[in-house]
Scaffold this active site. Structure first.
Site, short mmCIF file in Angstrom:
data_model
loop_
_atom_site.label_atom_id
_atom_site.label_comp_id
_atom_site.label_asym_id
_atom_site.label_seq_id
_atom_site.Cartn_x
_atom_site.Cartn_y
_atom_site.Cartn_z
N GLY A 248 42.73 32.41 42.19
CA GLY A 248 41.86 32.81 43.30
C GLY A 248 42.56 32.95 44.64
O GLY A 248 41.88 33.14 45.66
N ARG A 293 45.40 38.05 40.74
CA ARG A 293 45.44 39.04 41.82
C ARG A 293 46.68 38.90 42.71
O ARG A 293 47.31 39.89 43.07
CB ARG A 293 44.18 38.85 42.68
CG ARG A 293 43.95 39.92 43.74
CD ARG A 293 42.83 39.46 44.70
NE ARG A 293 41.69 38.91 44.00
CZ ARG A 293 40.66 39.63 43.54
NH1 ARG A 293 40.63 40.92 43.76
NH2 ARG A 293 39.67 39.05 42.89
N ARG A 330 36.33 48.97 41.66
CA ARG A 330 36.01 47.85 42.56
C ARG A 330 35.16 48.24 43.77
O ARG A 330 34.26 47.48 44.14
CB ARG A 330 37.29 47.13 43.00
CG ARG A 330 38.02 46.47 41.80
CD ARG A 330 39.18 45.57 42.22
NE ARG A 330 38.72 44.41 42.93
CZ ARG A 330 38.83 44.23 44.23
NH1 ARG A 330 39.41 45.14 44.99
NH2 ARG A 330 38.36 43.14 44.79
N CYS A 361 30.53 61.88 38.11
CA CYS A 361 29.16 62.28 38.37
C CYS A 361 28.32 61.05 38.67
O CYS A 361 27.57 60.55 37.80
CB CYS A 361 28.61 63.04 37.18
SG CYS A 361 29.47 64.58 36.99
N GLU A 362 28.48 60.57 39.89
CA GLU A 362 27.86 59.31 40.29
C GLU A 362 28.04 59.22 41.80
O GLU A 362 29.18 59.22 42.29
CB GLU A 362 28.60 58.18 39.55
CG GLU A 362 28.42 56.79 40.09
CD GLU A 362 27.02 56.27 39.88
OE1 GLU A 362 26.50 56.39 38.76
OE2 GLU A 362 26.44 55.76 40.85
N TYR A 390 43.05 44.31 38.77
CA TYR A 390 41.66 44.69 38.46
C TYR A 390 41.40 46.17 38.70
O TYR A 390 40.28 46.55 39.06
CB TYR A 390 40.68 43.79 39.23
CG TYR A 390 40.92 42.31 39.00
CD1 TYR A 390 40.72 41.76 37.75
CD2 TYR A 390 41.41 41.49 40.02
CE1 TYR A 390 40.98 40.41 37.51
CE2 TYR A 390 41.68 40.14 39.80
CZ TYR A 390 41.46 39.62 38.54
OH TYR A 390 41.72 38.29 38.31
C1 LIG Z 1 39.98 35.24 37.06
C2 LIG Z 1 40.54 33.90 36.87
C3 LIG Z 1 41.79 33.58 37.40
C4 LIG Z 1 42.57 34.52 38.28
O1 LIG Z 1 41.89 34.79 39.46
P1 LIG Z 1 42.62 35.61 40.63
O2 LIG Z 1 41.57 35.73 41.67
O3 LIG Z 1 43.00 36.93 40.05
O4 LIG Z 1 43.80 34.82 41.05
C5 LIG Z 1 42.31 32.34 37.12
N1 LIG Z 1 41.63 31.45 36.35
C6 LIG Z 1 40.43 31.74 35.82
C7 LIG Z 1 39.75 30.72 34.98
C8 LIG Z 1 39.84 32.96 36.06
O5 LIG Z 1 38.63 33.22 35.56
#
Ligand SMILES: *Cc1c(COP(=O)(O)O)cnc(C)c1O
Length: 443
Positions: A248, A293, A330, A361-362, A390
């Site tokens: 995250g 990410r 996204r 087409c959206e 992603y």
């Molecule tokens: C999606 C996810 C990640 C990676 O998240 P990022 O935001 O891409 O770093 C890590 N662990 C779990 C359990 C996830 O679902």
């Protein structure tokens, strides 16, 4: 304009990435094209590894391959010493095709199928991140049927939810993922797991959100996990060897985003684990994290060719490109924001505000609203930044549009990592049932 990694504007006034002129890339490989700056991917991976090495902890940095899962990407992760998270048989298959060491693969997900569990056990993966009570039983039964033991982490929901600048400390019990800490499910899961003969409980896992720009959420999660570990040790005599704090970590898509350096996130996590566990007289665990990410996001750039435009005087000017929500869903899914430049005229000043539309087409198929650009003409190249995570991973064949190629660029060399889909690929799995076939009429 913010340029990531090796991206720069060259002497021809064109965007160059990994030493490759984007105009040449577009001519050689066609558009849309995902361009991945391999040096930047490797740099991000090393930032995590080096931050952990500086901490003195035993660790694993598991690349969350769902962000961008291809054989070449798994090979790079392997070379950089990362571990790998997979969430499906397809991601596991990709990793195994890359020769990724199975013992460094972790299997996630809230509904692993018996087929996936068997495949992972047969491959000899490092651990499963067990998500719920029925999975504990299923894992144990399948491992037993094979005369094996399965290593597991228990995914717990620590009651901390982080998103960008906000973090909320609530019950957060309402999640499809994991064992709830506050309600007691997490404790009960430990108790059950310890009673299942074919499971080996390594520790616990928590993942608090995505695109996080602060360390506070990680500190709170570490404190809750430590408190839980101490409670489990006191009541059940079980010590956790591994604490996994998930992924995250945020990246900079636009000037609105201000991520911290990787070492700040990892420093906060290692400090919090050290403090909380030491204070409780608990042996220091191994720390695992799972960046997705932040390993590949800013290393990706998508090149498009500008096609038509539509000017609605006093309202807005639309500029359409040869891709859209099929290669980058996204913006349509999350209203995600991106920055972009005209790659073939990257040094020219912006003269107008346009909105970049895809070709699907959206009406929701928009890539960027209100982008400052030089006057874009048919045939110009548009480069959208930060599309490494992603994008390819979420691409679809909506409108039967072919998925673009992926090229890895490094030191002036460009190599295909994923081929562009062909028209044959589009109908490859289609079957015309016998009864729909044209009947030959007898003369
Ligand atoms: C999606 C996810 C990640 C990676 O998240 P990022 O935001 O891409 O770093 C890590 N662990 C779990 C359990 C996830 O679902």
């Amino acid at each position: 304009m913010h340029l990531h990694g090796t991206a720069k504007i060259n002497e021809h006034g064109r965007l160059e990435i990994g030493g490759c002129d984007t105009k040449d890339l577009a001519e050689q490989f066609g558009t849309p094209l995902y361009v991945v700056d391999e040096a930047l991917v490797r740099q991000r991976a090393r930032e995590y590894v080096e931050a952990f090495q500086a901490s003195g902890f035993r660790f694993q940095v598991a690349y969350a391959s769902k962000a961008f899962s291809t054989v070449a990407m798994c090979a790079i992760a392997e070379q950089e010493g990362l571990s790998l998270d997979v969430v499906s048989d397809g991601e596991l298959y990709t990793a195994l095709q890359a020769g990724f060491p199975a013992e460094r693969i972790h299997f996630h997900g809230n509904n692993k199928t018996p087929f996936e569990i068997e495949m992972a056990l047969d491959a000899g993966i490092g651990c499963f991140v067990a998500d719920n009570f029925s999975e504990l039983q299923l894992l144990n039964a399948i491992a037993a049927s094979k005369g094996r033991k399965a290593n597991i982490l228990l995914r717990i929901t620590p009651g901390v939810e982080a998103h960008t600048h906000d973090y909320i400390s609530t019950g957060q019990q309402d999640s499809k993922f994991g064992f709830d800490l506050a309600g007691g499910a997490a404790f009960e899961a430990v108790r059950q797991a310890l009673g299942l003969e074919h499971l080996v409980l390594l520790g616990v896992h928590s993942h608090i959100g995505s695109q996080i720009f602060e360390v506070e959420g990680f500190r709170m999660a570490a404190a809750k996990v430590a408190e839980f570990a101490v409670d489990v040790k006191a009541k059940l005599g079980q010590t956790f060897r591994v604490i996994n704090l998930g992924g995250g970590f945020g990246i900079r898509y636009t000037s609105e985003d201000s991520p911290l350096p990787v070492r700040d996130y990892i420093g906060a996590i290692t400090d919090a684990i050290r403090t909380n566990f030491t204070d409780a007289g608990y042996p220091l665990p191994e720390i695992w994290v799972e960046p997705g990410r932040s390993i590949v996001g800013d290393a990706g750039t998508t090149l498009y060719t500008v096609g038509t435009s539509k000017d609605i005087p006093g309202v807005r000017k639309y500029v359409a490109v040869d891709g859209g929500m099929t290669d980058n869903p996204r913006p349509a899914l999350y209203e995600s924001k991106y920055e972009a430049v005209l790659a073939n005229r990257a040094a020219e000043p912006a003269v107008e505000t346009v909105s970049v539309a895809g070709k699907c087409c959206e009406s929701g198929d928009m890539l960027i609203w209100d982008l400052e650009l030089p006057k874009a003409e048919t045939g110009d190249l548009l480069a959208v930044f930060c599309t490494g995570a992603y994008n390819y991973a979420m691409a679809s064949n909506y409108n039967r549009i072919r998925r673009p190629a992926v090229v890895l660029v490094k030191d002036g060399q460009a190599d295909v990592a994923v081929k562009r889909e062909s028209l044959e690929d589009i109908s490859r799995n289609d079957v015309l049932p016998e009864r729909l076939r044209k009947v030959e009429v007898q003369p």
